[in-house]
Design an enzyme around this catalytic site. Structure first.
Site, PDB file in Angstrom:
ATOM      1  N   ASP A  57      -2.570  -2.919  10.062  1.00 24.10           N
ATOM      2  CA  ASP A  57      -0.444  -2.840  10.293  1.00 24.10           C
ATOM      3  C   ASP A  57      -0.611  -4.392  10.296  1.00 24.10           C
ATOM      4  O   ASP A  57       0.311  -4.792  10.716  1.00 24.10           O
ATOM      5  CB  ASP A  57      -0.502  -2.159  11.148  1.00 24.10           C
ATOM      6  CG  ASP A  57      -0.169  -0.465  10.159  1.00 24.10           C
ATOM      7  OD1 ASP A  57      -0.519  -0.826   8.664  1.00 24.10           O
ATOM      8  OD2 ASP A  57      -0.379   0.781  10.143  1.00 24.10           O
ATOM      9  N   LYS A 106       7.869  -0.372  11.201  1.00 21.10           N
ATOM     10  CA  LYS A 106       7.789  -0.785   9.860  1.00 21.10           C
ATOM     11  C   LYS A 106       7.427   1.265   9.153  1.00 21.10           C
ATOM     12  O   LYS A 106       7.153   1.761   9.711  1.00 21.10           O
ATOM     13  CB  LYS A 106       6.560  -1.450   9.625  1.00 21.10           C
ATOM     14  CG  LYS A 106       5.262  -0.065  10.479  1.00 21.10           C
ATOM     15  CD  LYS A 106       4.306   0.721   8.944  1.00 21.10           C
ATOM     16  CE  LYS A 106       3.214   1.235   9.868  1.00 21.10           C
ATOM     17  NZ  LYS A 106       2.886   2.392   9.181  1.00 21.10           N
TER      18      LYS A 106
HETATM   19  O1  C5P Z   1      -7.801  -1.315  11.169  1.00 18.93           O
HETATM   20  P1  C5P Z   1      -6.535   0.008  11.936  1.00 18.93           P
HETATM   21  O2  C5P Z   1      -7.115   0.049  13.852  1.00 18.93           O
HETATM   22  O3  C5P Z   1      -5.664   0.147  12.210  1.00 18.93           O
HETATM   23  O4  C5P Z   1      -7.518   1.053  11.566  1.00 18.93           O
HETATM   24  C1  C5P Z   1      -8.132   2.758  12.082  1.00 18.93           C
HETATM   25  C2  C5P Z   1      -8.827   3.208  11.282  1.00 18.93           C
HETATM   26  O5  C5P Z   1      -8.419   3.395  10.265  1.00 18.93           O
HETATM   27  C3  C5P Z   1     -10.128   2.303  10.367  1.00 18.93           C
HETATM   28  O6  C5P Z   1     -10.927   3.060  11.531  1.00 18.93           O
HETATM   29  C4  C5P Z   1     -10.364   2.863   9.057  1.00 18.93           C
HETATM   30  O7  C5P Z   1     -11.378   4.378   9.596  1.00 18.93           O
HETATM   31  C5  C5P Z   1      -9.219   3.455   8.402  1.00 18.93           C
HETATM   32  N1  C5P Z   1      -8.503   2.826   7.543  1.00 18.93           N
HETATM   33  C6  C5P Z   1      -8.626   2.689   6.635  1.00 18.93           C
HETATM   34  N2  C5P Z   1      -8.450   2.112   5.776  1.00 18.93           N
HETATM   35  C7  C5P Z   1      -7.420   1.178   6.547  1.00 18.93           C
HETATM   36  C8  C5P Z   1      -6.290   1.052   7.694  1.00 18.93           C
HETATM   37  C9  C5P Z   1      -7.004   1.728   8.362  1.00 18.93           C
HETATM   38  O8  C5P Z   1      -9.737   3.550   6.123  1.00 18.93           O
HETATM   39  N3  C5P Z   1      -7.100  -0.195   4.980  1.00 18.93           N
END
Ligand code: C5P
Length: 353
Positions: A155, A23
């Site tokens: 994502d 993406k």
């Molecule tokens: O959901 P994912 O595992 O991809 O997110 C990784 C980290 O990125 C989360 O633990 C958080 O610290 C940060 N994050 C965030 N806000 C989002 C997506 C991710 O703060 N919308």
């Protein structure tokens, strides 16, 4: 209940093949920090032709297995593909009983640079979720697939949509947008071989590494989402490249975590004379072109710059330089076709880049 996979012995023999596209965040506005620690976003995301390839086959017994080829995607046990299959199995067993969801042998051909802001791991997870259901001959309602996807990572829900989308919340609110009219623009991706963890970048944002003009990315993002909804030509995206390249609120935070990115990006701009954007939390940088051959020529120029030092070397290894295009409307690229829909001008050596 008779399962389709059990009822049709042929099905067990023919593996399911799925492409998992990368993406690109054309815009990424961070609206604020939530009580759960995540950040609310407003982002226009598009799938790219560059894709990983997943093959899933029902295995005779035992447990799920994953074999990764291509780029180093890190420890197998941490791979979201296995987590996606496990979560899908729990859901189908609730509906179809304890024998549903037999073990799967999965092969992952990894072409998307890892931990790069291109959503490769998340896309693999979405493809594994859908691919497992197909291999098992099982169905789950869209709302349940979305819940599973959101539980795997912020994502992942976007990749269930398989088209351009406005992504909000922490990533779980996905509003499909109309696809670009005409030829989809080409994209040059440059991924320096530096590890840039998403949590570290969001933490730097929370600590104050933010754009000088607050609200600008949000305005651009809202405007682009409305324009795409109204039916935008691919070529019009090129006219907006400069403003899109400035519409990523995580750019200062990425630069705070990896200060070398600023000089790297400036050098790319000097070399190519085109706006250089950042996708997601980085470190991948992007440049838009009207056609793939232009992006390929630009890739050659970047490689020459890396070789002569006019583009600084960042990280422990060579950067990955990949020419690809925005994915064609509503069409999953044909997984049986040769190639990945992208020209890997130089494969990344440092897979964790
Ligand atoms: O959901 P994912 O595992 O991809 O997110 C990784 C980290 O990125 C989360 O633990 C958080 O610290 C940060 N994050 C965030 N806000 C989002 C997506 C991710 O703060 N919308």
């Amino acid at each position: 209940m008779i399962h389709a996979a059990a009822a049709d012995p042929e099905r067990r023999l023919s593996p399911v093949v799925r492409l998992a596209p990368a993406k690109l965040n054309l815009t990424l506005a961070v609206l604020g920090r939530r009580a759960d620690g995540f950040h609310d976003l407003h982002s226009v995301m598009v799938p790219l032709a560059l894709a990983d390839r997943l093959t899933l086959a029902i295995a005779p017994g035992g447990r799920d297995s994953l074999h990764v080829e291509g780029r180093d995607a890190g420890p197998i046990a941490d791979n979201l593909v296995l987590q996606a299959i496990a979560a899908a199995r729990v859901a189908v067993r609730r509906v179809s009983g304890p024998d549903a969801g037999p073990p799967l042998a999965v092969r992952l051909e990894k072409r998307i640079p890892v931990a790069a802001g291109l959503g490769g791991g998340s896309s693999d997870a979405a493809a594994a979720l859908e691919g497992a259901l197909e291999a098992w001959g099982e169905h789950l309602p869209a709302a349940e697939r979305l819940t599973i996807a959101a539980g795997l990572g912020s994502d992942v829900p976007f990749f269930l949509a398989d088209r351009p989308a406005l992504v909000e919340g922490r990533g779980e609110r996905v509003s499909p947008l109309r696809t670009l009219r005409g030829e989809p623009p080409a994209v040059l991706l440059i991924t320096p071989a530096i590890a840039l963890s998403t949590p570290a970048v969001f933490a730097a944002y929370a600590a104050g590494a933010r754009p000088a003009v607050p609200g600008s990315a949000r305005a651009t993002s809202q405007h682009l989402a409305a324009e795409l909804d109204g039916g935008l030509r691919g070529a019009a995206l090129l006219d907006r490249a400069a403003i899109l390249a400035a519409a990523n609120d995580l750019q200062p935070a990425a630069a705070a975590v990896a200060p070398g990115l600023v000089a790297f990006r400036r050098a790319l701009f000097r070399r190519l004379g085109q706006p250089v954007g950042q996708t997601g939390s980085g470190p991948t940088l992007w440049v838009l072109y009207a056609a793939l051959d232009e992006a390929e020529a630009a890739a050659d120029s970047v490689l020459a710059g890396l070789a002569d030092g006019s583009v600084p070397r960042l990280g422990s290894d060579d950067a990955a330089v990949i020419a690809t295009t925005i994915a064609r409307p509503g069409l999953r690229p044909d997984p049986t076709a040769a190639g990945s829909g992208a020209t890997p001008v130089q494969p990344a050596q440092g897979g964790e880049g």
